[in-house]
Structure formats: C-alpha cells, structure tokens
Motif scaffolding. Structure first.
Motif, PDB file in Angstrom:
ATOM      1  N   LEU A 188       0.823  -1.213   0.000  1.00 25.75           N
ATOM      2  CA  LEU A 188       0.000   0.000   0.000  1.00 25.75           C
ATOM      3  C   LEU A 188       0.857   1.262   0.000  1.00 25.75           C
ATOM      4  CD1 LEU A 188      -2.709   1.500   0.209  1.00 25.75           C
ATOM      5  CD2 LEU A 188      -2.535   1.245   2.702  1.00 25.75           C
ATOM      6  N   ASP A 189       1.910   1.296   0.812  1.00 25.76           N
ATOM      7  CA  ASP A 189       2.757   2.486   0.873  1.00 25.76           C
ATOM      8  C   ASP A 189       3.360   2.810  -0.496  1.00 25.76           C
ATOM      9  OD1 ASP A 189       2.347   3.118   3.529  1.00 25.76           O
ATOM     10  OD2 ASP A 189       3.988   1.862   4.237  1.00 25.76           O
ATOM     11  N   GLY A 190       3.694   1.792  -1.258  1.00 24.36           N
ATOM     12  CA  GLY A 190       4.224   2.024  -2.594  1.00 24.36           C
ATOM     13  C   GLY A 190       3.210   2.694  -3.498  1.00 24.36           C
ATOM     14  N   VAL A 191       1.955   2.276  -3.398  1.00 28.81           N
ATOM     15  CA  VAL A 191       0.883   2.880  -4.196  1.00 28.81           C
ATOM     16  C   VAL A 191       0.679   4.343  -3.794  1.00 28.81           C
ATOM     17  CG1 VAL A 191      -1.570   2.778  -4.780  1.00 28.81           C
ATOM     18  CG2 VAL A 191      -0.256   0.651  -4.548  1.00 28.81           C
ATOM     19  N   LEU A 192       0.715   4.618  -2.496  1.00 24.07           N
ATOM     20  CA  LEU A 192       0.521   5.992  -2.021  1.00 24.07           C
ATOM     21  C   LEU A 192       1.637   6.914  -2.524  1.00 24.07           C
ATOM     22  CD1 LEU A 192      -0.621   5.401   1.677  1.00 24.07           C
ATOM     23  CD2 LEU A 192      -2.031   5.694  -0.373  1.00 24.07           C
ATOM     24  N   VAL A 193       2.865   6.412  -2.541  1.00 23.22           N
ATOM     25  CA  VAL A 193       3.973   7.222  -3.049  1.00 23.22           C
ATOM     26  C   VAL A 193       3.818   7.460  -4.551  1.00 23.22           C
ATOM     27  CG1 VAL A 193       6.465   7.261  -3.481  1.00 23.22           C
ATOM     28  CG2 VAL A 193       5.597   6.626  -1.228  1.00 23.22           C
ATOM     29  N   SER A 227      -6.387  -6.826  -6.124  1.00 33.32           N
ATOM     30  CA  SER A 227      -6.590  -8.268  -6.123  1.00 33.32           C
ATOM     31  C   SER A 227      -7.655  -8.647  -5.101  1.00 33.32           C
ATOM     32  CB  SER A 227      -5.279  -8.991  -5.782  1.00 33.32           C
ATOM     33  OG  SER A 227      -4.297  -8.779  -6.768  1.00 33.32           O
ATOM     34  N   GLN A 228      -8.263  -9.793  -5.287  1.00 33.60           N
ATOM     35  CA  GLN A 228      -9.272 -10.250  -4.330  1.00 33.60           C
ATOM     36  C   GLN A 228      -8.675 -10.495  -2.948  1.00 33.60           C
ATOM     37  OE1 GLN A 228     -11.402 -13.619  -5.904  1.00 33.60           O
ATOM     38  NE2 GLN A 228     -12.778 -12.325  -7.089  1.00 33.60           N
ATOM     39  N   SER A 229      -7.373 -10.713  -2.900  1.00 34.30           N
ATOM     40  CA  SER A 229      -6.698 -10.993  -1.630  1.00 34.30           C
ATOM     41  C   SER A 229      -6.540  -9.761  -0.764  1.00 34.30           C
ATOM     42  CB  SER A 229      -5.311 -11.591  -1.900  1.00 34.30           C
ATOM     43  OG  SER A 229      -4.543 -10.702  -2.705  1.00 34.30           O
ATOM     44  N   VAL A 230      -6.757  -8.567  -1.317  1.00 33.10           N
ATOM     45  CA  VAL A 230      -6.559  -7.320  -0.572  1.00 33.10           C
ATOM     46  C   VAL A 230      -7.781  -7.024   0.295  1.00 33.10           C
ATOM     47  CG1 VAL A 230      -6.217  -4.821  -0.783  1.00 33.10           C
ATOM     48  CG2 VAL A 230      -4.994  -6.383  -2.306  1.00 33.10           C
ATOM     49  N   ASP A 231      -7.531  -6.680   1.547  1.00 40.09           N
ATOM     50  CA  ASP A 231      -8.599  -6.401   2.501  1.00 40.09           C
ATOM     51  C   ASP A 231      -9.418  -5.191   2.068  1.00 40.09           C
ATOM     52  OD1 ASP A 231      -9.869  -5.260   5.021  1.00 40.09           O
ATOM     53  OD2 ASP A 231      -9.001  -7.120   5.784  1.00 40.09           O
ATOM     54  N   ASP A 232     -10.740  -5.267   2.270  1.00 43.95           N
ATOM     55  CA  ASP A 232     -11.636  -4.173   1.884  1.00 43.95           C
ATOM     56  C   ASP A 232     -11.322  -2.858   2.600  1.00 43.95           C
ATOM     57  OD1 ASP A 232     -12.942  -5.890   0.214  1.00 43.95           O
ATOM     58  OD2 ASP A 232     -14.662  -6.228   1.534  1.00 43.95           O
ATOM     59  N   THR A 233     -10.739  -2.946   3.787  1.00 40.89           N
ATOM     60  CA  THR A 233     -10.471  -1.721   4.544  1.00 40.89           C
ATOM     61  C   THR A 233      -9.467  -0.815   3.845  1.00 40.89           C
ATOM     62  OG1 THR A 233      -8.725  -2.812   5.830  1.00 40.89           O
ATOM     63  CG2 THR A 233     -10.961  -2.836   6.742  1.00 40.89           C
ATOM     64  N   LEU A 271      -7.222   4.249  -0.032  1.00 42.26           N
ATOM     65  CA  LEU A 271      -7.040   4.693  -1.413  1.00 42.26           C
ATOM     66  C   LEU A 271      -7.934   5.901  -1.699  1.00 42.26           C
ATOM     67  CD1 LEU A 271      -6.918   1.256  -3.272  1.00 42.26           C
ATOM     68  CD2 LEU A 271      -4.990   2.726  -2.705  1.00 42.26           C
ATOM     69  N   LYS A 272      -9.191   5.806  -1.289  1.00 40.36           N
ATOM     70  CA  LYS A 272     -10.127   6.919  -1.501  1.00 40.36           C
ATOM     71  C   LYS A 272      -9.622   8.191  -0.840  1.00 40.36           C
ATOM     72  CE  LYS A 272     -14.384   4.125  -1.727  1.00 40.36           C
ATOM     73  NZ  LYS A 272     -15.655   3.818  -1.014  1.00 40.36           N
ATOM     74  N   GLY A 273      -9.128   8.055   0.378  1.00 43.05           N
ATOM     75  CA  GLY A 273      -8.666   9.212   1.121  1.00 43.05           C
ATOM     76  C   GLY A 273      -7.470   9.889   0.490  1.00 43.05           C
ATOM     77  N   ASN A 274      -6.766   9.164  -0.362  1.00 43.10           N
ATOM     78  CA  ASN A 274      -5.605   9.725  -1.048  1.00 43.10           C
ATOM     79  C   ASN A 274      -5.900  10.032  -2.518  1.00 43.10           C
ATOM     80  OD1 ASN A 274      -2.867   9.588   0.662  1.00 43.10           O
ATOM     81  ND2 ASN A 274      -4.226   7.938   1.319  1.00 43.10           N
ATOM     82  N   LEU A 293       7.237   9.238   1.354  1.00 45.11           N
ATOM     83  CA  LEU A 293       6.481   8.371   2.266  1.00 45.11           C
ATOM     84  C   LEU A 293       6.081   9.110   3.533  1.00 45.11           C
ATOM     85  CD1 LEU A 293       5.544   5.420   2.559  1.00 45.11           C
ATOM     86  CD2 LEU A 293       7.718   4.941   3.700  1.00 45.11           C
ATOM     87  N   SER A 294       6.907  10.070   3.937  1.00 52.21           N
ATOM     88  CA  SER A 294       6.651  10.801   5.181  1.00 52.21           C
ATOM     89  C   SER A 294       5.633  11.927   5.013  1.00 52.21           C
ATOM     90  CB  SER A 294       7.958  11.385   5.729  1.00 52.21           C
ATOM     91  OG  SER A 294       8.489  12.349   4.840  1.00 52.21           O
ATOM     92  N   GLU A 295       5.232  12.214   3.774  1.00 50.10           N
ATOM     93  CA  GLU A 295       4.248  13.273   3.560  1.00 50.10           C
ATOM     94  C   GLU A 295       2.903  12.865   4.124  1.00 50.10           C
ATOM     95  OE1 GLU A 295       3.937  14.305  -0.523  1.00 50.10           O
ATOM     96  OE2 GLU A 295       6.017  14.982  -0.714  1.00 50.10           O
ATOM     97  N   LYS A 296       2.174  13.831   4.625  1.00 45.69           N
ATOM     98  CA  LYS A 296       0.839  13.552   5.174  1.00 45.69           C
ATOM     99  C   LYS A 296      -0.233  13.822   4.111  1.00 45.69           C
ATOM    100  CE  LYS A 296       2.442  12.566   9.212  1.00 45.69           C
ATOM    101  NZ  LYS A 296       2.421  11.204   9.720  1.00 45.69           N
TER     102      LYS A 296
END
Length: 270
Positions: free
Chosen positions: A14-19, A38-44, A49-52, A267-270
């Motif tokens: 996830l952190d890689g996607v956010l960056v 992927s289906q293996s990724v938790d719905d939470t 992703l939406k928040g970013n 990565l450290s950006e808010k």
C-alpha cells in the motif's frame, strides 16, 4: 480514456501505491492513477485509497487461485503478480501505462502515452554479464487493453506455471508475458530507453559508466524511473539486519541510498 495503473495484490504494498500517487500528482501528470485490487486485498484498504484520491478497480477473479488449482502447485515469491495479466482486460480504457508499486518516478511520464503499445524496457541489460538479457521487464508497460490478449495470457498461464515448476524455476507474470509476446525482443520500436525502468541496484553503474543522471542534467541521459526490485522495499521498517544491509548497499552503490532517501521523503508526507 487514458490512465496510469498499478496493482495492489498485497496490503504490504500500500505504501508504494501511495507514493506513486503523490509523485505523479507532484509532477503534474494530466492522467489519473488507478489501482487494480486483487481479491486478496482487505476491503479496509479501499478507504485508504479513496482518502488519497486514488481510484480503484476491484478484480472479480483471482488469477493466482485459478492457476494454483489448475496446476496443482502453489508458489511463493511471485504469488499474486499473475493478477497483472488482467490489466489487458480493462477495455474501458483507451491506453494504460502500467507501473509497479515499488517504483520511484522522477520525471513526468505523460509522453509514454504517445508510445506504441506494448512499449517497455529491457531493464538492466547493459550491465556486464547480462548480454543474454533480451526480454522486457513488466514493471513498466504501455498497454492498449484487449480482451483477446487477456484471455490468451490467462490460458497460457497454466502451461507456463507447470513447465517452470517442473524445472524447479520460480515463475511470475513476466514469464507468461515473455512467452505470449516472443517477438517483442526483435521490435526495436517498442524498446524504451533504460532510464524508464532503472533497477535501483544498478544505479551507480549506469551513472558512473553509461552517462545517466538522477538530476535534470541536459548533458546526461535521464533516469525517469527507479525500480526497487527484490524483497527489500524502501517503505519497510528498518530492522537491525536491514540497517546493516542498507549500509552495505550504500557503500557499494551510493546512488541507491540517494533514491532510497528520496522515496522515504515522499512516504513521510501527510
């Protein structure tokens, strides 16, 4: 519609996607980033992703489970990369630029949408000892979605997995792509400059010996994308063992550490 797309097949990425999103936004890309889940990724993780501001597409089939059941094998390091093959099925898009989530983008990449589909990079091939490397690296690809190609890749998965496992080799999406597009290596028009997919482990060699630069030096060849291949990712927590490894890497490949620190700053950006 044109877009960048990445695959989130494991919540550890996830952190890689956010960056990726932060960098593309900072570089003022005119195309959005979508994340294939992927289906293996938790719905939470969808809320993260939406928040970013990252739009996502949830896959309705699990390539890894299908192929494991068909072949009678289960695999380790490349388990979920097979879901990448479903990118070709996203025909709601006119053209996509696929980016692995362990990539650091240094330059605006919008010009890639003008490249021929299936443009990619034979990454790392200029390092001595790799003269036999002629195939593409699937970390960055220019793709025109096509359902027939997707189905062809999915059907090929089974035979490639069985063949590689019987030989005792690791296997992933890239092996299937190589088998499906054997002519790629002979089509120079599809070969992007190595600066579009530069392995972090190779940075010092390319900069010191092949005239590449991490900065915007007009006298040098440009590194646009740094690819952190391997098990260690720049967002991972530094255990004592990983700190020692990073120090060793810094000594033999100082430009790796430069790219690592830049990634960490995003990565450290808010």
């Amino acid at each position: 519609m044109k877009a960048y797309i990445t695959l989130l097949s494991n919540d550890k990425y996830l952190d890689g996607v956010l960056v990726l999103q932060r960098v593309l936004s900072g570089l003022r890309s005119k195309y959005p980033l979508y994340c294939l889940l992927s289906q293996s990724v938790d719905d939470t993780l969808e809320n993260r992703l939406k928040g970013n501001g990252i739009q996502y597409i949830r896959l309705n089939r699990s390539t890894v489970e299908e192929q494991a059941n068909l072949s009678g094998h289960f695999f380790s390091h490349w388990n979920y990369t097979f879901d990448k093959l479903q990118v070709w099925g996203l025909t709601q898009f006119e053209k996509l630029v696929f980016l692995d989530s362990d990539m650091l983008i240094l330059r605006n990449l919008d010009s890639l949408f003008d490249c021929e589909p299936f443009s990619a990079v034979c990454a790392g091939a200029s390092v001595p000892g790799r003269e036999s490397w002629t195939d593409l690296n699937s970390g960055l690809m220019v793709i025109r979605p096509n359902k027939m190609i997707e189905e062809g890749l999915m059907k090929l998965c089974r035979s490639v997995i069985i063949e590689f496992k019987q030989a005792g080799w690791s296997v992933g999406d890239q092996d299937v792509i190589h088998r499906f597009f054997p002519e790629w290596k002979d089509k120079s028009v599809l070969h992007l400059d190595e600066g579009y997919n530069m392995f972090a482990d190779d940075l010092t060699y390319y900069i010191r010996h092949l005239g590449y630069s991490l900065t915007s030096d007009s006298s040098k060849k440009t590194i646009s994308v740094v690819h952190f291949i391997g098990k260690f990712k720049p967002w991972m927590k530094l255990t004592p063992r990983k700190r020692f490894w990073l120090l060793y890497t810094w000594i033999r490949n100082p430009y790796y550490y430069t790219a690592y620190k830049l990634f960490r700053s995003y990565l450290s950006e808010k």
